[in-house]
Design an enzyme around this catalytic site. Structure first.
Site, PDB file in Angstrom:
ATOM      1  N   SER A 247       0.864  -1.172   0.000  1.00 52.23           N
ATOM      2  CA  SER A 247       0.000   0.000   0.000  1.00 52.23           C
ATOM      3  C   SER A 247       0.900   1.221   0.000  1.00 52.23           C
ATOM      4  O   SER A 247       1.740   1.362   0.898  1.00 52.23           O
ATOM      5  CB  SER A 247      -0.878  -0.045   1.258  1.00 52.23           C
ATOM      6  OG  SER A 247      -1.642   1.128   1.381  1.00 52.23           O
TER       7      SER A 247
ATOM      8  N   LYS B 103      -1.145  -1.014  -4.354  1.00 49.46           N
ATOM      9  CA  LYS B 103      -2.346  -0.240  -3.989  1.00 49.46           C
ATOM     10  C   LYS B 103      -1.935   1.197  -3.737  1.00 49.46           C
ATOM     11  O   LYS B 103      -0.984   1.458  -3.007  1.00 49.46           O
ATOM     12  CB  LYS B 103      -2.966  -0.872  -2.744  1.00 49.46           C
ATOM     13  CG  LYS B 103      -4.017  -0.039  -2.040  1.00 49.46           C
ATOM     14  CD  LYS B 103      -4.721  -0.874  -0.971  1.00 49.46           C
ATOM     15  CE  LYS B 103      -4.735  -0.169   0.368  1.00 49.46           C
ATOM     16  NZ  LYS B 103      -5.402  -0.960   1.417  1.00 49.46           N
TER      17      LYS B 103
ATOM     18  N   LYS C 130      -2.972   4.912  -2.319  1.00 51.26           N
ATOM     19  CA  LYS C 130      -3.913   5.683  -1.512  1.00 51.26           C
ATOM     20  C   LYS C 130      -4.352   6.873  -2.361  1.00 51.26           C
ATOM     21  O   LYS C 130      -3.507   7.525  -3.006  1.00 51.26           O
ATOM     22  CB  LYS C 130      -3.217   6.176  -0.238  1.00 51.26           C
ATOM     23  CG  LYS C 130      -2.910   5.036   0.741  1.00 51.26           C
ATOM     24  CD  LYS C 130      -4.202   4.390   1.226  1.00 51.26           C
ATOM     25  CE  LYS C 130      -3.945   3.531   2.459  1.00 51.26           C
ATOM     26  NZ  LYS C 130      -5.203   2.924   2.957  1.00 51.26           N
TER      27      LYS C 130
ATOM     28  N   ASP D 134      -7.253   2.960  -2.846  1.00 44.07           N
ATOM     29  CA  ASP D 134      -7.958   2.952  -1.554  1.00 44.07           C
ATOM     30  C   ASP D 134      -8.201   4.400  -1.139  1.00 44.07           C
ATOM     31  O   ASP D 134      -7.259   5.162  -0.926  1.00 44.07           O
ATOM     32  CB  ASP D 134      -7.105   2.229  -0.505  1.00 44.07           C
ATOM     33  CG  ASP D 134      -7.808   2.100   0.848  1.00 44.07           C
ATOM     34  OD1 ASP D 134      -8.939   2.604   1.009  1.00 44.07           O
ATOM     35  OD2 ASP D 134      -7.207   1.479   1.751  1.00 44.07           O
TER      36      ASP D 134
ATOM     37  N   GLU E  40     -11.191   0.643  -3.230  1.00 42.53           N
ATOM     38  CA  GLU E  40     -11.466   0.267  -1.842  1.00 42.53           C
ATOM     39  C   GLU E  40     -12.058   1.444  -1.085  1.00 42.53           C
ATOM     40  O   GLU E  40     -11.527   2.559  -1.140  1.00 42.53           O
ATOM     41  CB  GLU E  40     -10.145  -0.185  -1.208  1.00 42.53           C
ATOM     42  CG  GLU E  40     -10.223  -0.613   0.253  1.00 42.53           C
ATOM     43  CD  GLU E  40      -8.860  -1.086   0.779  1.00 42.53           C
ATOM     44  OE1 GLU E  40      -7.967  -1.389  -0.051  1.00 42.53           O
ATOM     45  OE2 GLU E  40      -8.673  -1.122   1.997  1.00 42.53           O
TER      46      GLU E  40
ATOM     47  N   ASP F  36     -13.711  -1.950   3.197  1.00 43.96           N
ATOM     48  CA  ASP F  36     -12.783  -2.109   4.323  1.00 43.96           C
ATOM     49  C   ASP F  36     -13.503  -1.604   5.574  1.00 43.96           C
ATOM     50  O   ASP F  36     -14.172  -2.389   6.279  1.00 43.96           O
ATOM     51  CB  ASP F  36     -11.490  -1.340   4.006  1.00 43.96           C
ATOM     52  CG  ASP F  36     -10.479  -1.290   5.143  1.00 43.96           C
ATOM     53  OD1 ASP F  36     -10.777  -1.782   6.247  1.00 43.96           O
ATOM     54  OD2 ASP F  36      -9.373  -0.737   4.958  1.00 43.96           O
TER      55      ASP F  36
ATOM     56  N   LYS G  99      -9.721  -7.490   7.891  1.00 45.33           N
ATOM     57  CA  LYS G  99      -8.717  -7.140   8.906  1.00 45.33           C
ATOM     58  C   LYS G  99      -9.226  -7.674  10.232  1.00 45.33           C
ATOM     59  O   LYS G  99     -10.333  -7.308  10.670  1.00 45.33           O
ATOM     60  CB  LYS G  99      -8.571  -5.626   9.042  1.00 45.33           C
ATOM     61  CG  LYS G  99      -7.901  -4.937   7.868  1.00 45.33           C
ATOM     62  CD  LYS G  99      -7.893  -3.431   8.079  1.00 45.33           C
ATOM     63  CE  LYS G  99      -7.232  -2.736   6.897  1.00 45.33           C
ATOM     64  NZ  LYS G  99      -7.534  -1.282   6.891  1.00 45.33           N
TER      65      LYS G  99
ATOM     66  N   GLY H 243      -4.027  -4.530   6.131  1.00 46.86           N
ATOM     67  CA  GLY H 243      -2.929  -4.263   7.069  1.00 46.86           C
ATOM     68  C   GLY H 243      -3.147  -2.947   7.785  1.00 46.86           C
ATOM     69  O   GLY H 243      -3.866  -2.072   7.296  1.00 46.86           O
TER      70      GLY H 243
HETATM   71  C1  NPQ Z   1      -6.214   0.656   4.947  1.00 46.05           C
HETATM   72  N1  NPQ Z   1      -3.876   0.343   5.767  1.00 46.05           N
HETATM   73  O1  NPQ Z   1      -6.225  -0.324   4.258  1.00 46.05           O
HETATM   74  C2  NPQ Z   1      -5.164   0.885   6.038  1.00 46.05           C
HETATM   75  C3  NPQ Z   1      -5.264   2.228   6.552  1.00 46.05           C
HETATM   76  C4  NPQ Z   1      -4.368   2.690   7.632  1.00 46.05           C
HETATM   77  C5  NPQ Z   1      -1.840  -0.465   4.775  1.00 46.05           C
HETATM   78  O2  NPQ Z   1      -3.292   0.941   3.675  1.00 46.05           O
HETATM   79  C6  NPQ Z   1      -2.281   4.343  11.881  1.00 46.05           C
HETATM   80  C7  NPQ Z   1      -3.451   3.722  12.238  1.00 46.05           C
HETATM   81  C8  NPQ Z   1      -1.917   4.358  10.569  1.00 46.05           C
HETATM   82  C9  NPQ Z   1      -4.270   3.164  11.280  1.00 46.05           C
HETATM   83  C10 NPQ Z   1      -2.373   3.829   8.252  1.00 46.05           C
HETATM   84  C11 NPQ Z   1      -3.069   0.346   4.678  1.00 46.05           C
HETATM   85  C12 NPQ Z   1      -2.721   3.795   9.595  1.00 46.05           C
HETATM   86  C13 NPQ Z   1      -3.914   3.195   9.943  1.00 46.05           C
HETATM   87  C14 NPQ Z   1      -3.228   3.293   7.303  1.00 46.05           C
HETATM   88  C15 NPQ Z   1      -4.714   2.640   8.972  1.00 46.05           C
HETATM   89  O3  NPQ Z   1      -7.124   1.435   4.811  1.00 46.05           O
HETATM   90 MG    MG Z   2      -8.344   0.374   3.382  1.00 41.04          MG
END
Ligand code: NPQ
Ligand code: MG
Length: 390
Positions: free
Chosen positions: A148, A174, A176, A201, A226, A251, A275, A303
């Site tokens: 990601s 992926k 953001k 995402d 996402e 998600d 998750k 994650g």
């Molecule tokens: C997601 N993760 O899928 C999350 C979002 C995410 C790997 O994209 C601190 C706490 C930092 C929660 C960073 C990925 C974070 C967090 C990203 C959640 O949406």
């Molecule tokens: Mg997500």
């Protein structure tokens, strides 16, 4: 709980003797930016559960601020300290369904709940001399890695990072996205990488009014978009989905097995990001996995920038047969210069991560490094609470 998970029990009821909550801060190798904000480090909450000379380890994945979800490190510490830990310590537990029932009277706080479930399942696995993956019914010996990539200052910086992770073998990239960092960025990425598995995402950054704008993403053969819409919304996603050809993955909106069933019944998504922290632990995660598998809906493992302990649990979960798409399962060094487990998680040249076969998590915990990084420890027993601060 369904019969395949009968193994998620101990031979005799187990009295949990102590629960520890440990806070440690790990710096990220680089800042990670999403539509809801930017983080430079992770305040990790480790859970240790002790019984009969054994230990089980889990992680609470809440952030420091209520941005991804309403939970924070502070709310999680509070509910574990004042409600969840006393309930778990109160009487012996026979297995995961018993554990989930013990905490069922309490509403919400899935990440806090999950951290305890993870530690408990590690404890069961160790008591039975099995790996968590085998206890859960995992079938895959390696799982597919993905990465990601956060929002960058420049598209050039994003392209460099994509280049690097594609070269390392990662099977899915992926991106953001948020308003102002979406269609034009994806167009540029696709120009350089016409054939990679690519997804985006939004972390809930759009509304239904953005449908015409999001529709432009249909031109880029994305694997999925996402969580485009609000964190607690299902029905607008169903509406958006009818107007897009790009598959929709949920998600944030899938907070429980019930939400998953309703989402699938109502046509709210095509794919589920699972998750364990978001849904309250293995009991809900296994139910969602089974539901999606029975409906032919692809699932992948999300994650939360976990330390090695949360990462190890993710790998075990992702070994289940319904996890058919590459997840946000990356190498330890994608996020941290040094992880708290040994060996660290590595992604092979084929873009997969090995599912460990050792007992419990299947990784050693680097106790010296954990001790060096620990800021506070709270220990709960039937007799009360001990706190230590370093
Ligand atoms: C997601 N993760 O899928 C999350 C979002 C995410 C790997 O994209 C601190 C706490 C930092 C929660 C960073 C990925 C974070 C967090 C990203 C959640 O949406
Ligand atoms: Mg997500």
């Amino acid at each position: 709980m369904s019969p395949p998970y009968a193994a998620l029990r101990t031979s005799a009821p187990l009295r949990i003797e102590a629960i520890e909550l440990r806070l440690l801060r790990l710096d990220l190798v680089e800042p990670f930016e999403t539509s809801f904000g930017r983080v430079r480090s992770r305040l990790i909450v480790l859970v240790k559960m002790e019984a009969e000379g054994l230990e089980g380890w889990g992680e609470i994945v809440a952030g420091e601020e209520p941005l991804y979800s309403y939970e924070t490190v502070g709310t999680a510490m509070h509910v574990v300290r004042d409600y969840f830990a006393p309930a778990v310590l109160e009487a012996p537990l026979s297995g995961l369904s018993d554990f989930a029932e013990r905490l069922a009277p309490f509403r919400g706080h899935p990440m806090a709940r999950a951290g305890l479930e993870l530690a408990y399942v590690d404890l069961i696995a160790r008591a039975r001399g099995e790996s968590i993956a085998s206890l859960l019914g995992g079938v895959q010996v390696r799982v597919q890695a993905g990465v990601s990539l956060g929002i960058q200052a420049e598209v050039s910086g994003l392209l460099e990072r994509i280049e690097k992770f594609v070269r390392l073998g990662y099977r899915r990239i992926k991106l953001k996205i948020k308003p102002g960092w979406d269609v034009a960025v994806v167009r540029e990425v696709r120009r350089h990488h016409p054939d990679i598995l690519l997804s985006v995402d939004a972390n809930a950054a759009y509304t239904l009014a953005d449908r015409p704008h999001l529709k432009q993403l249909d031109a880029f053969a994305l694997l999925m978009i996402e969580q485009p819409l609000e964190h607690d919304d299902l029905l607008d996603h169903a509406e958006l989905r009818r107007g897009l050809t790009t598959p929709i993955c949920l998600d944030e909106s899938i907070g429980s097995a019930r939400a998953a069933r309703q989402a699938l019944d109502r046509g709210c998504c095509d794919i589920v990001n699972l998750k364990v922290g978001r849904v309250g632990g293995y009991s809900q995660a296994l139910a969602i996995h089974d539901l999606c598998r029975s409906r032919g809906v692809p699932v992948w493992c999300g994650g939360m920038l976990e330390s090695g302990i949360g990462r190890a649990h993710n790998i075990a979960l992702a070994s289940l047969p319904g996890f058919t798409l590459p997840g946000d399962i990356s190498a330890s060094r994608r996020y941290f210069a040094r992880d708290i487990i040994a060996p660290e998680v590595e992604v092979g040249a084929d873009g997969t991560v090995e599912v460990p076969r050792g007992v419990g998590l299947g990784f050693e915990i680097d106790r010296d490094y954990v001790a060096a990084k620990t800021e506070t420890v709270e220990r709960f027993t039937l007799r009360g609470k001990t706190v230590s601060v370093s």
